[in-house]
Design a protein around this motif. Structure first.
Motif, PDB file in Angstrom:
ATOM      1  N   MET A   1       0.837  -1.201   0.000  1.00  0.00           N
ATOM      2  CA  MET A   1       0.000   0.000   0.000  1.00  0.00           C
ATOM      3  C   MET A   1       0.869   1.247   0.000  1.00  0.00           C
ATOM      4  SD  MET A   1      -2.913  -1.203   2.767  1.00  0.00           S
ATOM      5  CE  MET A   1      -3.864   0.298   2.565  1.00  0.00           C
ATOM      6  N   HIS A   2       0.413   2.277  -0.692  1.00  0.00           N
ATOM      7  CA  HIS A   2       1.261   3.457  -0.858  1.00  0.00           C
ATOM      8  C   HIS A   2       1.361   4.300   0.394  1.00  0.00           C
ATOM      9  CE1 HIS A   2      -1.917   6.721  -1.513  1.00  0.00           C
ATOM     10  NE2 HIS A   2      -2.615   5.639  -1.277  1.00  0.00           N
ATOM     11  N   ASP A   3       0.501   4.053   1.396  1.00  0.00           N
ATOM     12  CA  ASP A   3       0.556   4.876   2.606  1.00  0.00           C
ATOM     13  C   ASP A   3       1.170   4.146   3.788  1.00  0.00           C
ATOM     14  OD1 ASP A   3      -1.493   3.099   2.983  1.00  0.00           O
ATOM     15  OD2 ASP A   3      -2.954   4.564   3.676  1.00  0.00           O
ATOM     16  N   ILE A   4       1.903   3.066   3.557  1.00  0.00           N
ATOM     17  CA  ILE A   4       2.553   2.310   4.632  1.00  0.00           C
ATOM     18  C   ILE A   4       4.056   2.255   4.386  1.00  0.00           C
ATOM     19  CG2 ILE A   4       2.815   0.028   5.669  1.00  0.00           C
ATOM     20  CD1 ILE A   4      -0.126  -0.406   5.394  1.00  0.00           C
ATOM     21  N   TRP A   5       4.811   2.507   5.435  1.00  0.00           N
ATOM     22  CA  TRP A   5       6.280   2.425   5.376  1.00  0.00           C
ATOM     23  C   TRP A   5       6.739   1.512   6.500  1.00  0.00           C
ATOM     24  CZ3 TRP A   5       9.751   6.769   7.689  1.00  0.00           C
ATOM     25  CH2 TRP A   5      11.109   6.433   7.517  1.00  0.00           C
ATOM     26  N   ASN A   6       7.311   0.388   6.126  1.00  0.00           N
ATOM     27  CA  ASN A   6       7.862  -0.565   7.083  1.00  0.00           C
ATOM     28  C   ASN A   6       9.384  -0.573   6.959  1.00  0.00           C
ATOM     29  OD1 ASN A   6       5.352  -1.549   8.114  1.00  0.00           O
ATOM     30  ND2 ASN A   6       5.088  -2.754   6.253  1.00  0.00           N
ATOM     31  N   PRO A   7      10.083   0.302   7.702  1.00  0.00           N
ATOM     32  CA  PRO A   7      11.555   0.311   7.601  1.00  0.00           C
ATOM     33  C   PRO A   7      12.183  -0.951   8.170  1.00  0.00           C
ATOM     34  CG  PRO A   7      10.802   1.818   9.318  1.00  0.00           C
ATOM     35  CD  PRO A   7       9.583   1.339   8.603  1.00  0.00           C
ATOM     36  N   TRP A   8      11.478  -1.605   9.106  1.00  0.00           N
ATOM     37  CA  TRP A   8      11.911  -2.926   9.583  1.00  0.00           C
ATOM     38  C   TRP A   8      10.690  -3.812   9.759  1.00  0.00           C
ATOM     39  CZ3 TRP A   8      13.517   1.554  12.220  1.00  0.00           C
ATOM     40  CH2 TRP A   8      12.743   1.945  13.304  1.00  0.00           C
ATOM     41  N   HIS A   9      10.945  -5.095   9.858  1.00  0.00           N
ATOM     42  CA  HIS A   9       9.862  -6.084   9.922  1.00  0.00           C
ATOM     43  C   HIS A   9      10.152  -7.073  11.049  1.00  0.00           C
ATOM     44  CE1 HIS A   9       6.691  -8.735   8.202  1.00  0.00           C
ATOM     45  NE2 HIS A   9       7.455  -9.692   8.677  1.00  0.00           N
ATOM     46  N   GLY A  10       9.070  -7.564  11.670  1.00  0.00           N
ATOM     47  CA  GLY A  10       9.213  -8.544  12.742  1.00  0.00           C
ATOM     48  C   GLY A  10       9.046  -7.905  14.105  1.00  0.00           C
ATOM     49  N   CYS A  11       8.623  -8.714  15.083  1.00  0.00           N
ATOM     50  CA  CYS A  11       8.347  -8.163  16.401  1.00  0.00           C
ATOM     51  C   CYS A  11       8.312  -9.294  17.425  1.00  0.00           C
ATOM     52  CB  CYS A  11       6.997  -7.431  16.378  1.00  0.00           C
ATOM     53  SG  CYS A  11       6.772  -6.238  17.712  1.00  0.00           S
ATOM     54  N   HIS A  12       8.184  -8.920  18.703  1.00  0.00           N
ATOM     55  CA  HIS A  12       7.995  -9.876  19.795  1.00  0.00           C
ATOM     56  C   HIS A  12       6.698  -9.539  20.509  1.00  0.00           C
ATOM     57  CE1 HIS A  12      11.950 -11.448  19.151  1.00  0.00           C
ATOM     58  NE2 HIS A  12      12.559 -10.311  19.467  1.00  0.00           N
ATOM     59  N   ARG A  13       5.948 -10.548  20.891  1.00  0.00           N
ATOM     60  CA  ARG A  13       4.684 -10.341  21.590  1.00  0.00           C
ATOM     61  C   ARG A  13       4.940  -9.760  22.982  1.00  0.00           C
ATOM     62  NH1 ARG A  13       3.571 -15.407  18.715  1.00  0.00           N
ATOM     63  NH2 ARG A  13       1.694 -15.161  17.433  1.00  0.00           N
ATOM     64  N   PHE A  43      13.646   0.544   3.328  1.00  0.00           N
ATOM     65  CA  PHE A  43      14.035   1.346   4.493  1.00  0.00           C
ATOM     66  C   PHE A  43      13.966   2.842   4.219  1.00  0.00           C
ATOM     67  CE2 PHE A  43      17.225   3.331   7.289  1.00  0.00           C
ATOM     68  CZ  PHE A  43      16.799   2.864   8.527  1.00  0.00           C
ATOM     69  N   ASP A  44      14.350   3.277   3.031  1.00  0.00           N
ATOM     70  CA  ASP A  44      14.429   4.705   2.717  1.00  0.00           C
ATOM     71  C   ASP A  44      13.232   5.198   1.910  1.00  0.00           C
ATOM     72  OD1 ASP A  44      14.972   3.370   0.355  1.00  0.00           O
ATOM     73  OD2 ASP A  44      16.641   4.672  -0.224  1.00  0.00           O
ATOM     74  N   TYR A  45      12.087   4.554   2.048  1.00  0.00           N
ATOM     75  CA  TYR A  45      10.908   4.863   1.233  1.00  0.00           C
ATOM     76  C   TYR A  45      10.596   6.362   1.135  1.00  0.00           C
ATOM     77  CZ  TYR A  45       5.973   4.834  -0.209  1.00  0.00           C
ATOM     78  OH  TYR A  45       4.780   5.070  -0.841  1.00  0.00           O
ATOM     79  N   PRO A  46      10.612   7.146   2.225  1.00  0.00           N
ATOM     80  CA  PRO A  46      10.263   8.573   2.092  1.00  0.00           C
ATOM     81  C   PRO A  46      11.219   9.373   1.206  1.00  0.00           C
ATOM     82  CG  PRO A  46      10.142   7.881   4.387  1.00  0.00           C
ATOM     83  CD  PRO A  46      10.831   6.779   3.636  1.00  0.00           C
ATOM     84  N   LEU A  47      12.430   8.861   1.004  1.00  0.00           N
ATOM     85  CA  LEU A  47      13.412   9.583   0.193  1.00  0.00           C
ATOM     86  C   LEU A  47      13.494   9.051  -1.238  1.00  0.00           C
ATOM     87  CD1 LEU A  47      16.355  10.004   2.738  1.00  0.00           C
ATOM     88  CD2 LEU A  47      14.329  11.439   2.392  1.00  0.00           C
ATOM     89  N   GLN A  48      12.771   7.993  -1.538  1.00  0.00           N
ATOM     90  CA  GLN A  48      12.810   7.429  -2.880  1.00  0.00           C
ATOM     91  C   GLN A  48      12.148   8.374  -3.883  1.00  0.00           C
ATOM     92  OE1 GLN A  48      11.064   3.512  -2.769  1.00  0.00           O
ATOM     93  NE2 GLN A  48      12.525   2.765  -1.249  1.00  0.00           N
ATOM     94  N   ARG A  49      12.681   8.388  -5.092  1.00  0.00           N
ATOM     95  CA  ARG A  49      12.172   9.281  -6.134  1.00  0.00           C
ATOM     96  C   ARG A  49      11.737   8.496  -7.364  1.00  0.00           C
ATOM     97  NH1 ARG A  49      13.636  14.758  -5.221  1.00  0.00           N
ATOM     98  NH2 ARG A  49      15.092  15.035  -3.467  1.00  0.00           N
ATOM     99  N   THR A  50      10.866   9.106  -8.142  1.00  0.00           N
ATOM    100  CA  THR A  50      10.423   8.518  -9.395  1.00  0.00           C
ATOM    101  C   THR A  50      11.463   8.781 -10.481  1.00  0.00           C
ATOM    102  OG1 THR A  50       9.281  10.506 -10.150  1.00  0.00           O
ATOM    103  CG2 THR A  50       8.047   9.000  -8.705  1.00  0.00           C
ATOM    104  N   HIS A  51      11.222   8.276 -11.662  1.00  0.00           N
ATOM    105  CA  HIS A  51      12.168   8.483 -12.762  1.00  0.00           C
ATOM    106  C   HIS A  51      12.229   9.950 -13.190  1.00  0.00           C
ATOM    107  CE1 HIS A  51       8.308   8.121 -14.876  1.00  0.00           C
ATOM    108  NE2 HIS A  51       8.871   8.775 -15.860  1.00  0.00           N
ATOM    109  N   THR A  52      11.223  10.746 -12.769  1.00  0.00           N
ATOM    110  CA  THR A  52      11.225  12.178 -13.095  1.00  0.00           C
ATOM    111  C   THR A  52      11.912  13.014 -12.023  1.00  0.00           C
ATOM    112  OG1 THR A  52       9.069  12.533 -12.053  1.00  0.00           O
ATOM    113  CG2 THR A  52       9.069  11.920 -14.398  1.00  0.00           C
TER     114      THR A  52
END
Length: 292
Positions: A1-13, A43-52
């Motif tokens: 989804m375009h509105d989710i950023w998961n810089p890391w994955h996994g967790c402990h209960r 990890f760097d999703y907010p800084l990623q750019r399109t081809h333009t």
């Protein structure tokens, strides 16, 4: 989804709400272990750019962070500073943080946090009364400009009235539990929480019923999440708006309205979606089939 950023994955209960964690369930279906914590390729999703050369994440978007982990997870301590830096660099974007570990927040804020950043919204999970009474006082004591509560999975009645009175909480969200071992969510719990929020003038969002929903003594099994969301919307309990984020350009100027991202709620199910009021609009990925 375009509105989710998961810089890391996994967790402990860490609490009752984790018992049937959807991330663990989905990882197990993929042959993975939800307890394995790692930095993601995105990890760097907010800084990623399109081809333009434009940012993929547009000014004014609301990005939900660490939806398959916990932002204040101890194992993520080596990575968090870089993530804070990206959030500061993208002060034109609002970031939604959700944690079950509020006791770790104060010691892991940026050094220049002050009374909070205007583009960061800190939320805690309150799946039952015990967790509400443990986590809400901590949240209220933390310096932050935007605070919220997520009662999900909603597995027991929760009263937040004592914690809403001070005006710090900007929205309460709730929803039932899904996937393996899902516990029932009762309409009466949702309505009581809604009534508390209405009395305190705190916006409220009922996102989804969960797989097992009880109303007027009748038990409904609703495995389809789109139907769950429709039923939540149909309840008519949602009211209020998102917090007002005062977003800035990288030079510190306010982001103008014309430069803000404009969500489009024109997907096949947007008009009757319980999550509509807290999402970024439809990404037109083609994965949704119309309910009607």
């Amino acid at each position: 989804m375009h509105d989710i950023w998961n810089p890391w994955h996994g967790c402990h209960r860490v609490s009752p709400g984790c018992e049937n964690c959807y991330m663990y369930f989905l990882d197990e279906k993929r042959g993975q272990r939800g307890s394995r914590i790692y930095r993601t390729k995105n990890f760097d999703y907010p800084l990623q750019r399109t081809h333009t050369g434009q940012y993929r994440v547009q000014s004014g978007e609301l990005i939900r962070v660490c939806m398959t982990s916990d932002f204040f997870l101890p194992e993520a301590d080596p990575w968090r500073e870089a993530v804070w830096d990206m959030m500061y660099q993208r002060r034109d974007v609002a970031f939604f943080l959700l944690t079950k570990r509020p006791e770790r927040i104060r010691d892991h804020l940026p050094s220049d946090w002050g009374d909070g950043w205007d583009n960061v919204w800190i939320n805690v999970t309150c799946e039952n009364q015990a967790m509400a009474d443990r986590r809400m006082p901590i949240l209220l004591d933390i310096p932050a400009r935007h605070k919220g509560v997520m009662c999900a999975p909603f597995i027991e009645p929760v009263s937040l009235a004592p914690y809403l009175a001070g005006g710090q909480i900007e929205q309460v969200k709730c929803g039932g539990e899904n996937y393996g071992g899902a516990r029932p969510c009762h309409y009466e719990w949702v309505k009581a929480l809604h009534d508390e929020c209405l009395s305190a003038h705190v916006p409220f969002s009922f996102i989804e019923t969960g797989t097992h929903f009880v109303k007027d003594g009748r038990h409904y099994r609703i495995p389809n999440k789109l139907v769950q969301s429709w039923q939540a919307w149909k309840s008519g309990l949602n009211f209020g708006h998102l917090p007002r984020f005062h977003l800035q350009t990288d030079l510190g100027f306010p982001v103008s309205e014309e430069d803000m991202y404009k969500p489009r709620y024109d997907g096949p199910n947007c008009s009757h979606c319980g999550s509509r009021r807290i999402c970024n609009g439809c990404s037109h990925c083609g994965k949704c089939s119309p309910l009607f």
